[in-house]
Design an enzyme around this catalytic site. Structure first.
Site, PDB file in Angstrom:
ATOM      1  N   ASP A   1      -7.809   0.190   7.078  1.00  0.00           N
ATOM      2  CA  ASP A   1      -7.614  -0.927   7.997  1.00  0.00           C
ATOM      3  C   ASP A   1      -6.233  -0.843   8.630  1.00  0.00           C
ATOM      4  OD1 ASP A   1      -9.974  -2.526   7.979  1.00  0.00           O
ATOM      5  OD2 ASP A   1      -9.505  -3.136   5.939  1.00  0.00           O
TER       6      ASP A   1
ATOM      7  N   LYS B   1       0.825  -1.214   0.000  1.00  0.00           N
ATOM      8  CA  LYS B   1       0.000   0.000   0.000  1.00  0.00           C
ATOM      9  C   LYS B   1       0.854   1.256   0.000  1.00  0.00           C
ATOM     10  CE  LYS B   1      -4.299  -1.701   0.640  1.00  0.00           C
ATOM     11  NZ  LYS B   1      -5.622  -1.313   1.076  1.00  0.00           N
TER      12      LYS B   1
END
Length: 403
Positions: free
Chosen positions: A123, A75
């Site tokens: 998250d 990410k």
């Protein structure tokens, strides 16, 4: 559970918008940005020859994103890149001229960035990337986290200077709250999921992930025949499937999307043939993949470029973490977080099932490619599952290399 892609869009050409987002020229821009980062280094491609021999395939290669940009997750490539692109675009509007990536740290661009606030729900890993991107350019970041995000992951984001906002409920609840607050305050949402009317920025996030597959194709001795990629809302799976379809054309590998059984929004979307929101159930250990509604942009790509969809269970995810930490003789150890090894777990499950193996034409010549999408981003949880700390696994690996 396993199913082949039977949607009406299967094998159609990518939508022109998605092709532009994921093609080689876009990927070159991502790599140009990465080359300017002091903390950038190409992540390792790990060959698991022992495991390949054990399960009866020619090769297994793991792209280890646990080393990416100091954040320990793939990410890191997406959120930060999207933030930087948005700052450059804002600067062009304010300054009335074309602004090059090389000017990113100039006083003019920094003044523009300091007036901007970027926000997202996370998250854990996407939020760290957005916060890091904001920190790089001097923008403000507001990161929304739901009640299931561990304190350790929240603290890791906060250390990058972001304002942390807790939201009761699930990831999808935090996405909605982030969008509401951002609109009220004039902040820019940098989400890795998309919804009607909000597609371009998630597309930029996906564009950042193309660097991963470009590196891997250069590192592998031959292109893979099979790819298994885990999915939350679908961003990384779509980025890789789309770029491989563009780069390799008819020679592209068979591509399987792997979902947690407890949060299988892509699997159920594929089964329905249209985007669906699934019911919230018992939480999954695969916390970074616990999403109940797919990204519309990601589904548009995957409906065309993915060949199959499958699910893995809780034990599959934790077993593969242990397997990577304690590999078969001759293979290096890999530190994989709770969601990191899910693609490999899917591949092993597929190979072990004669019907799935046949459906995907896996045999002794198959070359499997997977991505370790995260390292031990929650070290305490990692040690609880694996029985060793991440540092102990790395040390064991180092000792093995010296003997």
């Amino acid at each position: 559970m396993f199913l082949l892609n039977t949607t009406a869009d299967y094998r159609l050409a990518l939508d022109p918008r998605d092709e532009k987002t994921l093609d080689a020229s876009a990927a070159v821009e991502v790599e140009r940005h990465l080359a300017s980062r002091r903390d950038h280094g190409v992540t390792p491609l790990v060959a698991l020859s022992g495991l390949a021999s054990e399960i009866g395939v020619a090769a297994i290669h793991v792209k280890d994103e646990g080393h990416r940009l100091g954040l320990g997750s793939f990410k890191a490539l997406g959120g930060a890149y999207a933030v930087i692109r948005l700052v450059l675009e804002q600067a062009e509007q304010r300054l009335g001229r074309v602004v090059d990536m090389a000017e990113l740290h100039s006083p003019d661009i920094r003044a523009v960035a300091q007036a901007m606030t970027v926000a997202c729900a996370t998250d854990g890993n996407h939020g760290r990337s957005v916060a890091q991107g904001a920190q790089l350019v001097g923008a403000r970041a507001a990161i929304f986290v739901h009640s299931g995000v561990s304190d350790e992951r929240v603290a890791a984001i906060a250390r990058l200077g972001a304002e942390m906002i807790r939201v009761q409920g699930t990831y999808d609840d935090s996405v909605r709250e982030a969008a509401r607050v951002a609109e009220a305050n004039g902040w820019i949402i940098v989400s890795d999921t998309s919804w009607p009317g909000y597609e371009r920025i998630p597309g930029l996030v996906m564009q950042g992930y193309t660097a991963l597959v470009r590196e891997a194709l250069r590192q592998m001795p031959e292109p893979p025949t099979h790819v298994f990629i885990q999915s939350g809302v679908g961003g990384i799976a779509a980025a890789l499937a789309g770029h491989l379809a563009i780069a390799l054309g008819e020679s592209r590998p068979l591509f399987t999307v792997v979902d947690p059984a407890r949060a299988a929004c892509l699997f159920e979307t594929a089964r329905a043939g249209r985007p669906v929101t699934i019911a919230h159930g018992e939480p999954t250990v695969m916390a970074m993949l616990e999403c109940y509604e797919p990204s519309l942009v990601a589904w548009r790509v995957l409906s065309r470029a993915a060949d199959a969809f499958m699910t893995v269970d809780e034990a599959d995810a934790t077993d593969v973490m242990k397997r990577l930490a304690h590999p078969v003789s001759g293979d290096p150890a890999v530190v994989a977080g709770e969601s990191g090894g899910v693609g490999l777990a899917g591949a092993m499950k597929a190979v072990a099932d004669p019907a799935v193996r046949a459906a995907l034409s896996i045999d002794g010549r198959s070359r499997i490619f997977v991505v370790n999408t995260e390292g031990a981003t929650d070290p305490g949880k990692y040690q609880e599952i694996v029985g060793l700390s991440p540092a102990a696994v790395v040390a064991k690996n180092r000792e093995g290399a010296l003997t």
